[in-house]
Scaffold this active site. Structure first.
Site, PDB file in Angstrom:
ATOM      1  N   GLU A   1     -18.462  25.781 -36.889  1.00 52.63           N
ATOM      2  CA  GLU A   1     -19.116  24.628 -37.499  1.00 52.63           C
ATOM      3  C   GLU A   1     -19.577  24.901 -38.924  1.00 52.63           C
ATOM      4  O   GLU A   1     -19.606  23.993 -39.758  1.00 52.63           O
ATOM      5  CB  GLU A   1     -20.316  24.191 -36.642  1.00 52.63           C
ATOM      6  CG  GLU A   1     -19.973  23.760 -35.224  1.00 52.63           C
ATOM      7  CD  GLU A   1     -19.100  22.515 -35.176  1.00 52.63           C
ATOM      8  OE1 GLU A   1     -19.141  21.706 -36.131  1.00 52.63           O
ATOM      9  OE2 GLU A   1     -18.360  22.353 -34.190  1.00 52.63           O
TER      10      GLU A   1
ATOM     11  N   ASN B   1     -32.231  13.681 -33.023  1.00 54.22           N
ATOM     12  CA  ASN B   1     -32.212  15.096 -32.679  1.00 54.22           C
ATOM     13  C   ASN B   1     -33.312  15.862 -33.398  1.00 54.22           C
ATOM     14  O   ASN B   1     -33.929  16.763 -32.822  1.00 54.22           O
ATOM     15  CB  ASN B   1     -30.842  15.700 -33.010  1.00 54.22           C
ATOM     16  CG  ASN B   1     -29.812  15.414 -31.928  1.00 54.22           C
ATOM     17  OD1 ASN B   1     -30.140  15.315 -30.752  1.00 54.22           O
ATOM     18  ND2 ASN B   1     -28.562  15.267 -32.333  1.00 54.22           N
TER      19      ASN B   1
ATOM     20  N   GLU C   1     -24.324  20.289 -44.416  1.00 51.96           N
ATOM     21  CA  GLU C   1     -23.086  19.517 -44.410  1.00 51.96           C
ATOM     22  C   GLU C   1     -22.611  19.273 -45.838  1.00 51.96           C
ATOM     23  O   GLU C   1     -23.411  18.892 -46.712  1.00 51.96           O
ATOM     24  CB  GLU C   1     -23.348  18.195 -43.693  1.00 51.96           C
ATOM     25  CG  GLU C   1     -22.151  17.354 -43.392  1.00 51.96           C
ATOM     26  CD  GLU C   1     -22.506  16.137 -42.550  1.00 51.96           C
ATOM     27  OE1 GLU C   1     -21.627  15.269 -42.410  1.00 51.96           O
ATOM     28  OE2 GLU C   1     -23.640  16.072 -42.049  1.00 51.96           O
TER      29      GLU C   1
END
Length: 305
Positions: free
Chosen positions: A158, A205, A167
């Site tokens: 990831e 989250n 990201e």
């Protein structure tokens, strides 16, 4: 080739563990506070580490050992019961000066991630283990090593070998805010992008993990890219508590015998499994086999999904 596949997959659209729920409409944004304005480290200095716990030693009530960078005290007589994995041991907090007995040594960690971002420290990982002490601390030595290898495999995939802390596609940041939640996005619509070793994302989250970890991640999501321990803790929160699109947590999959393939399902479900992206699955399996080899254990069965 598998490394290239993994790199292309992540660079094209970092598949965060939370990227499977609805997006939201645009709203106002907020700027990040400076790193100096936040801290997840207790002001109290840790105590010195006691002697490292040994599975072959019998401990009486009151006996104190160190394990995974923390001191633990036995409530009654015990032998071969891992601190953190059973109720006999009481957690006395972080300690300093001890020897790490995590199933992954610092030398192995360095070998696995030679080109990682300096943010991803081995010490940060060890500090994070207290949040979920049964992680890589349950079952046989082989089971513990396989769970650690599986977790690090997905972290590798990831974050592209732990090279990325957040990201890279900023155009997608606004998508990670679900305003239908009653608490909204107090840090701003673009504040809940993927961060950390599994690109932890979405406001719900940050809220749920923050509550579980005792951190205000909803109002201050930047902690995940500013404190290495917090980054690892969010990844461990997902690993140990969330089924995702699967039927069990990744922790349960590894300690219960479901195998590495089921951890792929718990992270990305049909996006990769059941023919969704066989190339990505193959790349994860190859990385897992490489990491288990470094840790000196067999990968086990049920590797694919």
């Amino acid at each position: 080739m598998n490394r290239i596949k993994g790199l292309l997959t992540v660079l094209s659209a970092v598949v965060a563990t939370a990227a499977l729920l609805p997006t939201a409409s645009a709203a106002s944004t907020a700027s990040a506070p400076s790193p100096a304005s936040v801290s997840a480290v207790s002001a109290a200095a840790p105590a010195p580490c006691a002697s490292v716990w040994s599975s072959s030693t019998a401990y009486s009530a009151g006996g104190t050992v160190s394990h995974h960078g923390r001191n633990w005290t036995a409530a009654w007589w015990t032998q071969n019961e891992n601190p953190g994995a059973t109720a006999v041991w009481a957690d006395r907090g972080a300690c300093t000066g001890g020897v790490s007995d995590f199933v992954v040594s610092e030398a192995q960690f360095d070998a696995l991630f030679p080109d990682r971002n300096p943010f991803y420290t081995y010490r940060g990982l060890i500090d994070a283990l207290h949040a979920y002490p049964r992680f890589a601390n349950t079952g046989t030595p082989a089971t513990r090593a396989r769970e650690a290898a599986a977790f690090l495999t997905h972290a590798d995939f990831e974050s592209v070998g732990l090279r990325y802390v957040k990201e890279i596609n900023e155009a997608n940041y606004w998508r990670k805010c679900d305003y239908s939640r009653p608490y909204g996005c107090p840090a701003g619509q673009t504040a809940y992008y993927g961060r950390g070793p599994i690109m932890f994302s979405w406001n719900f989250n940050y809220k749920t993990a923050g509550d579980a970890l005792g951190l205000d991640l909803l109002d201050n999501p930047w902690l995940v890219e500013q404190d290495p321990s917090v980054a690892w803790q969010t990844a461990l929160w997902y690993w140990n508590t969330q089924n995702g699109p699967g039927t069990m947590t990744s922790h349960d999959a590894m300690v219960g015998g479901a195998g590495f393939g089921e951890t792929i399902r718990s992270l990305n479900g049909a996006l990769e499994c059941d023919g969704g992206n066989p190339g990505s699955v193959a790349a994860r399996v190859a990385t897992y086999e490489r990491i288990t080899a470094v840790l000196g254990t067999a990968p086990g069965s049920r590797l694919s999904c």
